[in-house]
Design a protein around this motif. Structure first.
Motif, PDB file in Angstrom:
ATOM      1  N   UNK A  91      13.201 -23.374  24.032  1.00  0.00           N
ATOM      2  CA  UNK A  91      13.460 -22.870  25.370  1.00  0.00           C
ATOM      3  C   UNK A  91      12.694 -23.757  26.347  1.00  0.00           C
ATOM      4  N   UNK A  92      13.397 -24.671  26.999  1.00  0.00           N
ATOM      5  CA  UNK A  92      12.764 -25.672  27.843  1.00  0.00           C
ATOM      6  C   UNK A  92      12.927 -25.334  29.320  1.00  0.00           C
TER       7      UNK A  92
ATOM      8  N   UNK B 285      18.986 -26.088  22.071  1.00  0.00           N
ATOM      9  CA  UNK B 285      18.149 -25.954  23.270  1.00  0.00           C
ATOM     10  C   UNK B 285      18.737 -24.928  24.231  1.00  0.00           C
ATOM     11  N   UNK B 286      17.835 -24.168  24.844  1.00  0.00           N
ATOM     12  CA  UNK B 286      18.152 -23.373  26.022  1.00  0.00           C
ATOM     13  C   UNK B 286      17.342 -23.999  27.149  1.00  0.00           C
ATOM     14  N   UNK B 287      18.004 -24.322  28.248  1.00  0.00           N
ATOM     15  CA  UNK B 287      17.357 -25.070  29.320  1.00  0.00           C
ATOM     16  C   UNK B 287      17.402 -24.299  30.630  1.00  0.00           C
ATOM     17  N   UNK B 288      16.233 -24.080  31.204  1.00  0.00           N
ATOM     18  CA  UNK B 288      16.124 -23.555  32.559  1.00  0.00           C
ATOM     19  C   UNK B 288      15.856 -24.743  33.461  1.00  0.00           C
ATOM     20  N   UNK B 289      16.836 -25.120  34.277  1.00  0.00           N
ATOM     21  CA  UNK B 289      16.779 -26.360  35.034  1.00  0.00           C
ATOM     22  C   UNK B 289      16.827 -26.101  36.531  1.00  0.00           C
ATOM     23  N   UNK B 290      15.840 -26.634  37.232  1.00  0.00           N
ATOM     24  CA  UNK B 290      15.836 -26.606  38.684  1.00  0.00           C
ATOM     25  C   UNK B 290      16.019 -28.007  39.226  1.00  0.00           C
TER      26      UNK B 290
ATOM     27  N   UNK C 165       7.589 -21.552  27.404  1.00  0.00           N
ATOM     28  CA  UNK C 165       6.885 -22.136  26.260  1.00  0.00           C
ATOM     29  C   UNK C 165       7.787 -23.195  25.646  1.00  0.00           C
ATOM     30  N   UNK C 166       7.454 -24.442  25.880  1.00  0.00           N
ATOM     31  CA  UNK C 166       8.303 -25.518  25.372  1.00  0.00           C
ATOM     32  C   UNK C 166       8.182 -25.697  23.865  1.00  0.00           C
ATOM     33  N   UNK C 167       7.057 -25.269  23.282  1.00  0.00           N
ATOM     34  CA  UNK C 167       6.861 -25.496  21.853  1.00  0.00           C
ATOM     35  C   UNK C 167       7.786 -24.614  21.021  1.00  0.00           C
ATOM     36  N   UNK C 168       8.293 -25.113  19.904  1.00  0.00           N
ATOM     37  CA  UNK C 168       9.123 -24.283  19.017  1.00  0.00           C
ATOM     38  C   UNK C 168       8.287 -23.166  18.407  1.00  0.00           C
ATOM     39  N   UNK C 169       8.956 -22.150  17.891  1.00  0.00           N
ATOM     40  CA  UNK C 169       8.252 -21.082  17.198  1.00  0.00           C
ATOM     41  C   UNK C 169       7.567 -21.602  15.947  1.00  0.00           C
ATOM     42  N   UNK C 170       6.568 -20.864  15.490  1.00  0.00           N
ATOM     43  CA  UNK C 170       5.834 -21.327  14.317  1.00  0.00           C
ATOM     44  C   UNK C 170       5.046 -20.214  13.654  1.00  0.00           C
ATOM     45  N   UNK C 171       4.262 -20.593  12.677  1.00  0.00           N
ATOM     46  CA  UNK C 171       3.411 -19.668  11.948  1.00  0.00           C
ATOM     47  C   UNK C 171       2.108 -20.391  11.607  1.00  0.00           C
TER      48      UNK C 171
END
Length: 375
Positions: A247-248, A276-281, A218-224
């Motif tokens: 979390x990108x 940012x936390x990045x999961x990169x391939x 989920x690339x979008x930031x947390x929200x309410x």
């Protein structure tokens, strides 16, 4: 005509361990979830919402620890709003358990709704909660809402935790909620938790998502959600971002350091790297020299700028050049082995990946040897 503005949140999962991350990342992510309470309080105050309803999973488990409970309650106490906390599947209600302990410590502006009974929030507005008593139940947790009586003309606000059946869940799935529950129970708004992203389900039902994202995908930031409610009218729903960390997930096709630099420039344009936390391939084909340089840029630079980097470089293939091979075979002693590995890489086959890794290792060691000789 009754009217009310509320803030809808869910899935805080306070005390989530984030066990697969290094200790410093775990600590940062855990603290960010507590900090999200402060941000929710600020959003409520700035938007005129006098109540915050939390649709389950306030805590990640039924034993979150005394510090987590104390931190959460002290932060809520500071906000000039009323907080309504409901058990979800992670922190389900049970006799003598977590929620009795929370209630005994809660300040006056924190209300625990752990029974399926309507409760008056303020004059003309009633909350109809559907707390979970078990982690999983085959029964619809919102079924009782249709029979919950409230005064004529009062706002009816449902609060539930579970999956809308339109998600395509199988027949043995748990905590299923029918998508038309708001209509069948005469609700002005149904505030849901369990789905960690923002999602509207019809005109009167929505998932707020978590205030602080906690997984890749989920690339979008947390929200309410800030919901404006008026009896007889459709609710007005506004999603407001509250998350610190993003979390990108990205997949970059690169063949040389210049192409990687372009990707890095675009990434920096998306926000602060420390958040940012990045999961990169990686994919593509590079020379040995370029592959080593690309990995060094990621490991020695980007990984230190980000909060966390998950790197999968297996998709970045290697095509050795004559210059690569010449550098490996500095003194000729490895000529035969190097040529064998090179042929296996070029012809492909089951062991081509292993051969490429071996060549890369030889290349790195050759560079180290050369650097030592220069010194």
């Amino acid at each position: 005509m009754a009217a009310l503005r509320i803030l809808h949140s869910a899935d805080w999962q306070l005390g989530k361990p984030f066990g697969r991350f290094p200790a410093d990342v775990r600590a940062a992510l855990s603290e960010a979830r507590l900090d999200a309470i402060d941000r929710l309080g600020s959003v409520a105050s700035s938007t005129g919402a006098s109540h915050v309803v939390v649709a389950g999973d306030v805590f990640d488990n039924v034993e979150p620890g005394d510090r987590i409970v104390a931190q959460a309650l002290s932060r809520m106490e500071r906000a000039p709003v009323t907080w309504w906390l409901m058990p979800g599947n992670h922190d389900h209600a049970r006799a003598g358990g977590l929620w009795g302990r929370v209630r005994s410590r809660a300040p006056s502006n924190v209300r625990i709704v752990d029974t399926a009974e309507p409760v008056e929030m303020e004059e003309g507005a009633w909350l109809l909660p559907a707390p979970l008593e078990h982690r999983k139940t085959v029964a619809d947790p919102t079924a009782a809402m249709a029979d919950m009586a409230t005064p004529p003309g009062a706002l009816r606000i449902g609060l539930a935790h579970g999956s809308i059946t339109e998600f395509g869940a199988s027949g043995d799935a748990a905590n299923l909620i029918p998508p038309d529950r708001a209509r069948t129970a005469g609700l002005d708004y149904l505030a849901l938790g369990d789905w960690h992203g923002f999602l509207k389900v019809g005109d009167r039902t929505a998932y707020s998502g978590t205030p602080e994202t906690d997984r890749f995908g989920r690339d979008e930031p947390g929200g309410c959600i800030v919901a404006g409610l008026r009896s007889g009218e459709l609710p007005s729903l506004e999603r407001i971002e509250t998350g610190r960390y993003r979390w990108l997930s990205r997949r970059w096709s690169v063949a040389n350091p210049d192409e990687l630099e372009r990707e890095l420039a675009m990434l920096r344009g998306e926000g602060r790297l420390p958040d940012m936390l990045l999961s990169l391939g990686l994919s593509g084909v590079a020379s040995l020299a370029d592959r080593v340089a690309i990995l060094a840029m990621l490991d020695d630079r980007l990984a230190h700028e980000l909060r966390h980097l998950d790197l999968d470089a297996d998709g970045l293939g290697v095509r050795p050049t004559d210059d690569d091979i010449a550098l490996i075979d500095v003194q000729g002693a490895l000529a035969r082995a190097t040529e064998t590995l090179r042929l296996r890489v070029e012809t492909g086959g089951a062991d081509a990946g292993i051969a490429a890794s071996a060549l890369e290792r030889l290349y790195v060691e050759a560079m180290r040897f050369e650097a030592g000789a220069v010194r």
